[in-house]
Design a protein around this motif. Structure first.
Motif, PDB file in Angstrom:
ATOM      1  N   TYR A  32       0.831  -1.202   0.000  1.00  0.00           N
ATOM      2  CA  TYR A  32       0.000   0.000   0.000  1.00  0.00           C
ATOM      3  C   TYR A  32       0.865   1.251   0.000  1.00  0.00           C
ATOM      4  O   TYR A  32       2.070   1.198   0.269  1.00  0.00           O
ATOM      5  N   SER A  61      -5.627   3.807   2.835  1.00  0.00           N
ATOM      6  CA  SER A  61      -4.879   2.547   2.802  1.00  0.00           C
ATOM      7  C   SER A  61      -4.381   2.162   4.182  1.00  0.00           C
ATOM      8  O   SER A  61      -4.493   0.999   4.592  1.00  0.00           O
ATOM      9  N   VAL A 101      -5.394  -1.307   6.216  1.00  0.00           N
ATOM     10  CA  VAL A 101      -4.343  -2.253   6.607  1.00  0.00           C
ATOM     11  C   VAL A 101      -4.300  -2.424   8.117  1.00  0.00           C
ATOM     12  O   VAL A 101      -4.111  -3.541   8.624  1.00  0.00           O
ATOM     13  N   GLU A 127       4.862  -6.357   5.278  1.00  0.00           N
ATOM     14  CA  GLU A 127       4.355  -5.256   4.471  1.00  0.00           C
ATOM     15  C   GLU A 127       5.474  -4.564   3.718  1.00  0.00           C
ATOM     16  O   GLU A 127       6.645  -4.596   4.115  1.00  0.00           O
ATOM     17  N   THR A 163       5.618  -0.656   1.718  1.00  0.00           N
ATOM     18  CA  THR A 163       4.898   0.558   1.374  1.00  0.00           C
ATOM     19  C   THR A 163       5.609   1.277   0.241  1.00  0.00           C
ATOM     20  O   THR A 163       6.819   1.112   0.031  1.00  0.00           O
ATOM     21  N   LEU A 198      -4.390  -6.297  -1.058  1.00  0.00           N
ATOM     22  CA  LEU A 198      -4.321  -4.921  -1.523  1.00  0.00           C
ATOM     23  C   LEU A 198      -5.584  -4.185  -1.099  1.00  0.00           C
ATOM     24  O   LEU A 198      -6.677  -4.547  -1.514  1.00  0.00           O
ATOM     25  N   ASP A 232      -6.287   1.050  -2.677  1.00  0.00           N
ATOM     26  CA  ASP A 232      -5.167   1.982  -2.731  1.00  0.00           C
ATOM     27  C   ASP A 232      -5.030   2.509  -4.152  1.00  0.00           C
ATOM     28  O   ASP A 232      -4.939   1.731  -5.110  1.00  0.00           O
TER      29      ASP A 232
END
Length: 342
Positions: A183, A190, A194, A210, A212, A235, A238
């Motif tokens: 994300y 986002s 999450v 994760e 980013t 996902l 995003d």
């Protein structure tokens, strides 16, 4: 043609035994009758549309909004003037667009996606702003509360049924032990989704990793890195990843990693499956809210933020085949084949 399925809002049981009804990405069946009051003659109302960037979900929200106006007799160039501006994912562009709308004293603004809504809300406290594709208006600082905004902003949110999405993941891939999150860390939407998903996985004892990103330029590296550390990818809705699905899909398919997405456009772009928001519908719903302001003079400060009442449920059959997934018999009716006929 894609065949999406619609599920009434609510909790999806682990066995997913709720009933579904057929729907399309931008179904005319979801639209109200065109009967009703049309725009009155006289000076045209000017509506500014500020959209974060170009990708199917946000485009669908735009289309749904315009359709709702047209169904009530408001047509661009005839009795209203719609000025559409796309920020191309650049906050500087959004600021410039917002300045223009304020300078032009438009009568109402549709803001599509959180950064677009934040850009215009930071420039005016007078012009009514209907926003859509925003996960949590209060969390984004757009309203005092979602039930009673007390600001010049309201609209429709795109909060997903996150627990149901993970039920779907575990039904399709019960052996998942580690989930990967991808994300854009600068998107409030986002991060919120999450965080909710992480809390859910904590209760189930499932590990997660994760990566980013800051822009689409980072997507390939982040995806290539995370597929070596997880069994499945989640996902959220995003905007960066929605506009980069071909990149994510190619890498995930190459590694035989299933990708559960926040919305159906991402599945059409190569993700595996979703039970997610229909962006045409929430755009249409936002259009109906705008009409209450334009026609009835409704006070936006007292208009609660509205939520979706149905979701798209679909599985990408091409992706399932490519990663070697056998779709359970009770889910085969929800399969789409985006590449059919190519």
């Amino acid at each position: 043609m894609s065949k999406f399925r619609k599920i009434a809002a609510g909790v999806l049981a682990a066995a997913m035994t709720l009933s579904f009804a057929a729907c399309d990405s931008n179904p005319s069946s979801a639209a109200p009758s065109s009967s009703g009051s049309a725009a009155s003659s006289g000076e045209k109302k000017q509506i500014g549309i500020i959209q974060l960037m170009d990708h199917p979900a946000l485009n669908a929200a735009h289309e749904g909004f315009v359709a709702a106006l047209e169904e009530k007799g408001y047509k661009d160039g005839e009795n209203i003037a719609i000025v559409y501006q796309n920020g191309q994912g650049d906050t500087n562009n959004l600021s410039t667009i917002a300045d223009k709308f304020v300078g032009d004293k438009v009568d109402l603004v549709l803001a599509i996606a959180t950064p677009a809504a934040q850009a215009i809300a930071g420039k005016t406290k007078d012009i009514p702003i209907i926003a859509t594709a925003v996960t949590d208006f209060a969390e984004a600082g757009l309203v005092e509360s979602n039930d009673k905004p007390n600001t010049n902003v309201s609209g429709t949110n795109d909060m997903n049924p996150i627990e149901a999405q993970f039920d779907l993941m575990f039904q399709l891939y019960p052996e998942v032990k580690t989930v990967g999150f991808l994300y854009n860390s600068s998107e409030d939407n986002s991060r919120l989704q999450v965080d909710i998903a992480k809390a859910l996985l904590d209760t189930k004892g499932i590990q997660y990793v994760e990566r980013t990103v800051a822009s689409t330029n980072d997507v390939q590296q982040a995806t290539t890195s995370i597929v070596t550390e997880c069994d499945a990818i989640y996902l959220p809705t995003d905007n960066v990843f929605a506009s980069s699905m071909p990149i994510v899909s190619d890498i995930a398919i190459g590694s035989k990693i299933p990708v559960i997405c926040g919305e159906s456009g991402m599945v059409e772009g190569g993700g595996l499956a979703t039970l997610g928001i229909n962006y045409y519908n929430i755009g249409h719903q936002a259009g109906l809210m705008a009409l209450r302001i334009l026609e009835e003079g409704a006070d936006i400060t007292q208009m609660p933020v509205e939520s979706s009442t149905d979701y798209d449920f679909c599985i990408n059959g091409d992706t399932a085949q490519a990663i070697g997934l056998t779709i359970p018999d009770d889910l085969k009716q929800y399969v789409i084949t985006p590449n059919a006929g190519e």
